[in-house]
Scaffold this active site. Sequence first.
Site, PDB file in Angstrom:
ATOM      1  N   GLY A 154     113.834  53.316 115.635  1.00  0.00           N
ATOM      2  CA  GLY A 154     114.627  54.470 115.255  1.00  0.00           C
ATOM      3  C   GLY A 154     115.848  53.985 114.497  1.00  0.00           C
ATOM      4  O   GLY A 154     115.721  53.158 113.595  1.00  0.00           O
ATOM      5  N   GLU A 155     116.995  54.424 114.917  1.00  0.00           N
ATOM      6  CA  GLU A 155     118.237  54.026 114.250  1.00  0.00           C
ATOM      7  C   GLU A 155     119.221  53.567 115.324  1.00  0.00           C
ATOM      8  O   GLU A 155     119.649  54.371 116.151  1.00  0.00           O
ATOM      9  CB  GLU A 155     118.769  55.230 113.463  1.00  0.00           C
ATOM     10  CG  GLU A 155     119.273  54.860 112.093  1.00  0.00           C
ATOM     11  CD  GLU A 155     120.565  54.072 112.148  1.00  0.00           C
ATOM     12  OE1 GLU A 155     120.675  53.053 111.434  1.00  0.00           O
ATOM     13  OE2 GLU A 155     121.449  54.461 112.926  1.00  0.00           O
ATOM     14  N   CYS A 157     112.121  47.003 117.016  1.00  0.00           N
ATOM     15  CA  CYS A 157     112.960  47.232 115.838  1.00  0.00           C
ATOM     16  C   CYS A 157     114.368  47.676 116.247  1.00  0.00           C
ATOM     17  O   CYS A 157     115.145  46.850 116.722  1.00  0.00           O
ATOM     18  CB  CYS A 157     112.270  48.193 114.885  1.00  0.00           C
ATOM     19  SG  CYS A 157     112.930  48.068 113.207  1.00  0.00           S
ATOM     20  N   ILE A 192     109.670  48.112 109.303  1.00  0.00           N
ATOM     21  CA  ILE A 192     110.360  49.201 108.592  1.00  0.00           C
ATOM     22  C   ILE A 192     111.865  48.973 108.705  1.00  0.00           C
ATOM     23  O   ILE A 192     112.443  49.160 109.786  1.00  0.00           O
ATOM     24  CB  ILE A 192     109.988  50.580 109.183  1.00  0.00           C
ATOM     25  CG1 ILE A 192     108.458  50.786 109.154  1.00  0.00           C
ATOM     26  CG2 ILE A 192     110.695  51.705 108.419  1.00  0.00           C
ATOM     27  CD1 ILE A 192     107.973  51.985 109.937  1.00  0.00           C
ATOM     28  N   ARG A 193     112.459  48.545 107.635  1.00  0.00           N
ATOM     29  CA  ARG A 193     113.899  48.225 107.658  1.00  0.00           C
ATOM     30  C   ARG A 193     114.252  47.448 108.918  1.00  0.00           C
ATOM     31  O   ARG A 193     115.156  47.798 109.689  1.00  0.00           O
ATOM     32  CB  ARG A 193     114.739  49.500 107.532  1.00  0.00           C
ATOM     33  CG  ARG A 193     114.608  50.130 106.134  1.00  0.00           C
ATOM     34  CD  ARG A 193     115.251  51.484 106.012  1.00  0.00           C
ATOM     35  NE  ARG A 193     116.684  51.447 106.318  1.00  0.00           N
ATOM     36  CZ  ARG A 193     117.631  51.050 105.478  1.00  0.00           C
ATOM     37  NH1 ARG A 193     117.305  50.612 104.267  1.00  0.00           N
ATOM     38  NH2 ARG A 193     118.877  51.076 105.817  1.00  0.00           N
ATOM     39  N   HIS A 252     106.705  47.257 114.668  1.00  0.00           N
ATOM     40  CA  HIS A 252     106.357  48.454 115.453  1.00  0.00           C
ATOM     41  C   HIS A 252     104.909  48.457 115.937  1.00  0.00           C
ATOM     42  O   HIS A 252     104.076  49.150 115.332  1.00  0.00           O
ATOM     43  CB  HIS A 252     106.544  49.704 114.583  1.00  0.00           C
ATOM     44  CG  HIS A 252     107.942  49.970 114.168  1.00  0.00           C
ATOM     45  ND1 HIS A 252     108.815  50.706 114.930  1.00  0.00           N
ATOM     46  CD2 HIS A 252     108.627  49.604 113.056  1.00  0.00           C
ATOM     47  CE1 HIS A 252     109.974  50.793 114.311  1.00  0.00           C
ATOM     48  NE2 HIS A 252     109.886  50.130 113.174  1.00  0.00           N
ATOM     49  N   GLU A 282     103.747  50.150 118.165  1.00  0.00           N
ATOM     50  CA  GLU A 282     103.431  51.542 118.534  1.00  0.00           C
ATOM     51  C   GLU A 282     102.893  52.341 117.346  1.00  0.00           C
ATOM     52  O   GLU A 282     102.398  53.450 117.523  1.00  0.00           O
ATOM     53  CB  GLU A 282     104.670  52.219 119.144  1.00  0.00           C
ATOM     54  CG  GLU A 282     105.814  52.547 118.188  1.00  0.00           C
ATOM     55  CD  GLU A 282     106.718  51.355 117.863  1.00  0.00           C
ATOM     56  OE1 GLU A 282     106.333  50.202 118.123  1.00  0.00           O
ATOM     57  OE2 GLU A 282     107.829  51.592 117.320  1.00  0.00           O
TER      58      GLU A 282
HETATM   59  N1  GLN Z   1     117.208  49.813 110.404  1.00  0.00           N
HETATM   60  C1  GLN Z   1     117.207  50.414 111.709  1.00  0.00           C
HETATM   61  C2  GLN Z   1     118.476  50.055 112.476  1.00  0.00           C
HETATM   62  O1  GLN Z   1     119.292  49.326 112.017  1.00  0.00           O
HETATM   63  C3  GLN Z   1     115.987  50.006 112.503  1.00  0.00           C
HETATM   64  C4  GLN Z   1     114.734  50.561 111.852  1.00  0.00           C
HETATM   65  C5  GLN Z   1     113.584  50.789 112.760  1.00  0.00           C
HETATM   66  O2  GLN Z   1     113.700  50.886 114.001  1.00  0.00           O
HETATM   67  N2  GLN Z   1     112.459  50.955 112.157  1.00  0.00           N
HETATM   68  O3  GLN Z   1     118.655  50.521 113.548  1.00  0.00           O
END
Ligand code: GLN
Length: 204
Positions: free
Chosen positions: A47-48, A79, A135-136, A177, A179
């Site tokens: 997530g973030e 992540c 992903i990022r 990920h 999941e």
């Molecule tokens: N870039 C996100 C962060 O800094 C993490 C991205 C993700 O969980 N796919 O939290």
Amino acid sequence: MTTIGVLALQGDFIEHEAALRRLGVDAREVRTPEELRGLDGLIIPGGESTTFCRLMADFALYEPLRALLAAGVPAWGTCAGMIVLACQAPGLDFPTLEALDIEVLRNAYGRQVQSFEADLDVPALGEQPFHAVFIRAPVVAGAGPGVEVLAGVRDERSGRETPVAVRQGCVLATSFHPELTDDTRFHQYFLEIVRGAGRASSPK
Ligand code: GLN
């Protein structure tokens, strides 16, 4: 029955729950300190991380989460979850849970490869490579001596391996990920950690 909590403040918690249920495990969404009670393990999803931390503060979850981790309940971060578990995440405007002796740099893969997929060699999961979706993702810039590297990706420029799956005792973290794919081997691996921890703490 084994009950695994999935932090459900934001991010892809539903995908983790689906993977756990496919493996016959009870998955509980966690948003309050009460919902942490009696868990055998905890997953912090992707997530973030800034949003997670803000909501963890708003929902008074920092201290109960720290207590859970200090009590040795196994945890796995994917992540953003890896960032939240790390001891050091420079540039994050919030404290982390400091459960895993790694330094992570957020969004630090090069611009063109901010999101990518790779087939990883993960000896702990057997011979078949694990298809990993990034992903990022955070870059693991450093890891303490107690941290075991389960898998890495090779940086083309430096030729060096960057860890992407790490474990320290019963804390697991992946910068990708599992999941988001159908391969449940990382979820199974986490459940083995959970079952091992349960055996270690159950009365003789
Ligand atoms: N870039 C996100 C962060 O800094 C993490 C991205 C993700 O969980 N796919 O939290």
